[in-house]
Scaffold this motif. Structure first.
Motif, PDB file in Angstrom:
ATOM      1  N   VAL A 114       0.850  -1.172   0.087  1.00 22.58           N
ATOM      2  CA  VAL A 114       0.059   0.236   0.043  1.00 22.58           C
ATOM      3  C   VAL A 114       0.937   1.321  -0.067  1.00 22.58           C
ATOM      4  N   GLU A 115       1.940   1.341   0.789  1.00 26.20           N
ATOM      5  CA  GLU A 115       2.673   2.350   0.539  1.00 26.20           C
ATOM      6  C   GLU A 115       3.257   2.743  -0.729  1.00 26.20           C
ATOM      7  N   TYR A 116       3.695   1.627  -1.545  1.00 24.30           N
ATOM      8  CA  TYR A 116       4.022   1.729  -2.788  1.00 24.30           C
ATOM      9  C   TYR A 116       2.878   2.461  -3.954  1.00 24.30           C
ATOM     10  N   PHE A 117       1.640   1.957  -3.713  1.00 22.90           N
ATOM     11  CA  PHE A 117       0.477   2.298  -4.373  1.00 22.90           C
ATOM     12  C   PHE A 117       0.149   3.588  -4.046  1.00 22.90           C
ATOM     13  N   THR A 118       0.535   3.949  -2.692  1.00 18.92           N
ATOM     14  CA  THR A 118      -0.131   5.378  -2.294  1.00 18.92           C
ATOM     15  C   THR A 118       1.072   6.453  -2.869  1.00 18.92           C
ATOM     16  N   ALA A 119       2.355   5.894  -3.130  1.00 15.44           N
ATOM     17  CA  ALA A 119       3.206   6.857  -3.574  1.00 15.44           C
ATOM     18  C   ALA A 119       2.863   7.080  -5.163  1.00 15.44           C
ATOM     19  N   ILE A 120       2.450   5.956  -5.707  1.00 18.56           N
ATOM     20  CA  ILE A 120       1.993   6.133  -7.288  1.00 18.56           C
ATOM     21  C   ILE A 120       0.649   7.129  -7.286  1.00 18.56           C
ATOM     22  N   ALA A 121      -0.233   6.846  -6.218  1.00 14.40           N
ATOM     23  CA  ALA A 121      -1.427   7.540  -6.310  1.00 14.40           C
ATOM     24  C   ALA A 121      -1.186   9.237  -6.142  1.00 14.40           C
ATOM     25  N   LYS A 122      -0.044   9.451  -5.365  1.00 16.01           N
ATOM     26  CA  LYS A 122       0.581  10.958  -5.246  1.00 16.01           C
ATOM     27  C   LYS A 122       0.831  11.535  -6.677  1.00 16.01           C
ATOM     28  N   ALA A 123       1.398  10.447  -7.772  1.00 18.84           N
ATOM     29  CA  ALA A 123       2.039  10.953  -8.797  1.00 18.84           C
ATOM     30  C   ALA A 123       1.014  11.023 -10.046  1.00 18.84           C
ATOM     31  N   THR A 124       0.135  10.250 -10.002  1.00 19.97           N
ATOM     32  CA  THR A 124      -0.998  10.279 -11.018  1.00 19.97           C
ATOM     33  C   THR A 124      -2.280   9.804 -10.554  1.00 19.97           C
ATOM     34  N   ASN A 125      -3.257   9.666 -11.421  1.00 15.12           N
ATOM     35  CA  ASN A 125      -4.524   9.183 -11.088  1.00 15.12           C
ATOM     36  C   ASN A 125      -4.297   7.679 -11.658  1.00 15.12           C
ATOM     37  N   PRO A 126      -4.206   6.586 -10.849  1.00 15.28           N
ATOM     38  CA  PRO A 126      -3.998   5.387 -11.332  1.00 15.28           C
ATOM     39  C   PRO A 126      -5.354   4.569 -11.884  1.00 15.28           C
ATOM     40  N   ARG A 127      -6.283   4.984 -11.441  1.00 17.34           N
ATOM     41  CA  ARG A 127      -7.593   4.380 -12.202  1.00 17.34           C
ATOM     42  C   ARG A 127      -7.360   2.723 -11.758  1.00 17.34           C
ATOM     43  N   TRP A 128      -7.191   2.456 -10.427  1.00 13.49           N
ATOM     44  CA  TRP A 128      -6.946   1.149  -9.967  1.00 13.49           C
ATOM     45  C   TRP A 128      -7.770   0.030 -10.444  1.00 13.49           C
ATOM     46  N   ARG A 129      -9.094   0.252 -10.752  1.00 12.94           N
ATOM     47  CA  ARG A 129      -9.960  -0.790 -11.280  1.00 12.94           C
ATOM     48  C   ARG A 129      -9.407  -1.231 -12.656  1.00 12.94           C
ATOM     49  N   LYS A 130      -8.748  -0.434 -13.302  1.00 15.85           N
ATOM     50  CA  LYS A 130      -8.414  -0.720 -14.858  1.00 15.85           C
ATOM     51  C   LYS A 130      -7.460  -1.874 -14.745  1.00 15.85           C
ATOM     52  N   TRP A 131      -6.745  -1.982 -13.654  1.00 15.45           N
ATOM     53  CA  TRP A 131      -5.687  -3.065 -13.790  1.00 15.45           C
ATOM     54  C   TRP A 131      -5.967  -4.374 -13.059  1.00 15.45           C
ATOM     55  N   TYR A 132      -7.221  -4.674 -12.735  1.00 18.05           N
ATOM     56  CA  TYR A 132      -8.034  -5.968 -12.208  1.00 18.05           C
ATOM     57  C   TYR A 132      -7.376  -7.107 -13.227  1.00 18.05           C
ATOM     58  N   LEU A 133      -7.040  -8.157 -12.401  1.00 17.65           N
ATOM     59  CA  LEU A 133      -6.756  -9.299 -13.318  1.00 17.65           C
ATOM     60  C   LEU A 133      -8.083 -10.212 -13.542  1.00 17.65           C
ATOM     61  N   GLU A 134      -8.411 -10.904 -14.152  1.00 15.04           N
ATOM     62  CA  GLU A 134      -9.406 -11.812 -14.093  1.00 15.04           C
ATOM     63  C   GLU A 134      -9.156 -12.793 -13.002  1.00 15.04           C
ATOM     64  N   LEU A 135     -10.026 -13.213 -12.258  1.00 18.91           N
ATOM     65  CA  LEU A 135      -9.835 -14.168 -11.171  1.00 18.91           C
ATOM     66  C   LEU A 135     -10.071 -15.622 -11.992  1.00 18.91           C
ATOM     67  N   VAL A 136      -9.435 -16.526 -11.587  1.00 23.96           N
ATOM     68  CA  VAL A 136      -9.496 -17.720 -12.022  1.00 23.96           C
ATOM     69  C   VAL A 136      -9.685 -18.751 -10.830  1.00 23.96           C
ATOM     70  N   PRO A 137     -10.969 -19.272 -10.889  1.00 19.40           N
ATOM     71  CA  PRO A 137     -11.400 -20.006  -9.752  1.00 19.40           C
ATOM     72  C   PRO A 137     -10.389 -21.437  -9.234  1.00 19.40           C
ATOM     73  N   ASP A 138      -9.936 -22.017 -10.530  1.00 19.25           N
ATOM     74  CA  ASP A 138      -9.254 -23.394 -10.404  1.00 19.25           C
ATOM     75  C   ASP A 138      -7.786 -22.762 -10.018  1.00 19.25           C
ATOM     76  N   PRO A 139      -7.376 -23.481  -8.856  1.00 25.18           N
ATOM     77  CA  PRO A 139      -5.731 -23.158  -8.689  1.00 25.18           C
ATOM     78  C   PRO A 139      -5.045 -23.690  -9.587  1.00 25.18           C
ATOM     79  N   PRO A 140      -3.813 -22.976  -9.951  1.00 29.65           N
ATOM     80  CA  PRO A 140      -2.788 -23.529 -11.049  1.00 29.65           C
ATOM     81  C   PRO A 140      -2.500 -24.905 -10.561  1.00 29.65           C
ATOM     82  N   ALA A 141      -1.769 -25.428 -11.652  1.00 24.31           N
ATOM     83  CA  ALA A 141      -1.297 -26.993 -11.354  1.00 24.31           C
ATOM     84  C   ALA A 141       0.136 -26.973 -10.415  1.00 24.31           C
ATOM     85  N   GLY A 142       0.054 -27.419  -9.300  1.00 28.86           N
ATOM     86  CA  GLY A 142       1.292 -27.854  -8.639  1.00 28.86           C
ATOM     87  C   GLY A 142       1.311 -26.770  -7.522  1.00 28.86           C
ATOM     88  N   ARG A 143       1.859 -27.247  -6.479  1.00 33.24           N
ATOM     89  CA  ARG A 143       1.707 -26.452  -5.007  1.00 33.24           C
ATOM     90  C   ARG A 143       2.735 -25.146  -5.156  1.00 33.24           C
TER      91      ARG A 143
END
Lengths: 176, 293
Positions: free
Chosen positions: B72-101
């Motif tokens: 959050v500290e890092y994100f806060t610093a970015i938000a001071k420098a620009t409007n980051p429009r955070w929702r734009k950077w969401y990744l699609e959530l994949v319900p199935d875990p990837p293969a292998g621990r």
């Protein structure tokens, strides 16, 4: 050591405390002192503060409590992480931290050093001390800094007034 | 619940030492190492690594945690420098875990970063969705009991609009997951959670900075030291883990990132370029893609 990370319940309690603490604000400090964050700088008389009751977790408690107060009063975000250590008379503790330009930080230290005080200074990557505001009261202190550049900084915590007895200290910070 | 049996001393000690000493070791000196770890890290035989009591290591870990910033500290610093429009950077959530621990561990770390992102966006619904995925991954790793109370607290805090409290809970949750994995004597996974979280954090940061609206391009790398830290954690993985194709892919690219964002360049006041920022994002994107499948 697990108690250092605030528990969910602890966070809820903290929220209530924060609401109450909003009224306390920084007037909680007895004698706010302005000056460099060098942990000294000529204000030695104001830096020594009596430490009240003996409490093995006093340093931890004071640091956490003050961080909550600052978060509530000043709109800061808190860290879950907290550094605990002993500061001896023969050498300061130096803790590396990654700070970001643009953010404002308040380093919060709780300590238990009978008859002595602690100084805190933040140094940038080139070893220059960051200017800041220092507030001190019995068993706790806050140093506010605004880093000019992002990067690894070093926080030095040391005993003031030539105190020989080691002091238990706890440090965390808030930021916005 | 699947548990992997593994030789305790070499893997745990090497990984735990790397994990627990990482901030101190890399930050305590004048500068993090310029060169990334080689394929075979320069360390003595594993039998030379003392298997310190976990309690002792845990104490060290508590002291060192503050050296690593919160996402959050890092994100806060970015938000001071620009409007980051955070929702734009969401990744699609994949319900199935990837293969292998190992990849489950890395994906769990990425989800922690995703949770911080959703919190920055103050998006309660997204937080619930991410929380469900965190719970799912944690169950695979045998950590469901460790994460449940924190996620319940997050739900309440988000409902109250206490986003600062949510951030603190997720930061603490990340450390608890790492500690839980160390208690399971699975140092590799503890490292991979940390690596996954910070790769995704830097993935988001480099995407925002890559738009060219931020003056300090070094923000793309999270500041001096962070790429080296990630590479250092990766170097602490066991040889067996590092030999896996996707992990080896991550190691190669994180090594390149360490060279791009070397401490010497920071110390020399070098101006970073937008091309370097975009290359950084592309590499992290490729790593995340591989680790998510």
């Amino acid at each position: 050591m697990r108690e250092e990370a605030p528990s969910p319940t602890g966070a809820r309690i903290a929220l209530s405390a924060m609401a109450a603490a909003a009224a306390v604000s920084l007037v909680d400090f007895d004698a706010p002192a302005q000056g460099g964050a060098g942990g000294g700088g000529g204000g030695a008389a104001a830096e020594a503060a009596p430490v009240p009751e003996a409490d093995p977790k006093a340093a931890w408690r004071r640091a956490r409590s003050l961080a909550h107060q600052l978060a509530a009063a000043g709109g800061y975000s808190q860290r879950a992480a907290l550094w605990e250590g002993e500061v001896a008379g023969d050498g300061p503790a130096v803790v590396p931290v990654q700070l970001y330009a643009g953010n404002e930080y308040q380093f919060v230290v709780g300590f238990d050093a009978p008859g002595a005080g602690l100084g805190l200074a933040v140094f940038d990557a080139r070893g220059r001390v960051l200017p800041g505001e220092v507030h001190r009261a019995a068993g706790k202190m806050v140093t506010k800094v605004r880093p000019a550049a992002s990067g690894v900084h070093r926080v030095r915590v040391r005993l003031l007034d030539g105190a020989a007895a080691p002091a238990a200290a706890a440090m965390t910070y808030v930021y916005k | 619940m699947r548990r992997r049996l593994q030789p305790a001393t070499p893997r745990l000690a090497a990984a735990a030492l790397a994990l627990l000493s990482a901030p101190g070791a890399l930050y305590a000196g004048a500068a993090p190492p310029a060169e990334p770890p080689a394929a075979e890290p320069e360390r003595g035989p594993v039998t030379d690594v003392p298997d310190l009591p976990e309690g002792h290591l845990a104490v060290i870990a508590e002291r060192e945690k503050i050296s690593l910033p919160s996402p959050v500290e890092y994100f806060t610093a970015i938000a001071k420098a620009t409007n980051p429009r955070w929702r734009k950077w969401y990744l699609e959530l994949v319900p199935d875990p990837p293969a292998g621990r190992p990849k489950v561990g890395a994906s769990l770390g990425m989800l922690l970063a995703e949770a911080h992102l959703a919190t920055m966006a103050r998006d309660g619904q997204r937080l619930r969705n991410v929380g469900a995925e965190i719970s799912s991954r944690a169950k695979v790793l045998g950590l469901e009991d460790a994460v449940a109370p924190r996620l319940a607290a997050v739900e309440t805090l988000a409902g109250e609009g206490n986003w600062g409290g949510v951030h603190v809970e997720f930061e603490a949750l990340g450390w608890e997951i790492g500690s839980g994995l160390l208690r399971q004597r699975d140092g590799d996974l503890a490292l991979l959670v940390l690596i996954g979280q910070w790769l995704r954090v830097l993935h988001i940061g480099s995407a925002v900075v890559g738009l060219g609206e931020v003056g300090d391009l070094s923000l793309a790398a999270g500041g001096e030291g962070l790429p080296g830290l990630v590479a250092g954690w990766a170097g602490g993985l066991s040889e067996e883990c590092r030999a896996q194709e996707d992990i080896a892919f991550m190691l190669r690219h994180s090594a390149k990132l360490t060279r791009t964002w070397s401490p010497e360049k920071f110390a020399g006041g070098r101006e970073f370029t937008l091309d370097e920022v975009k290359d950084t994002h592309s590499r992290i994107d490729a790593i995340i893609s591989r680790l998510s499948k």
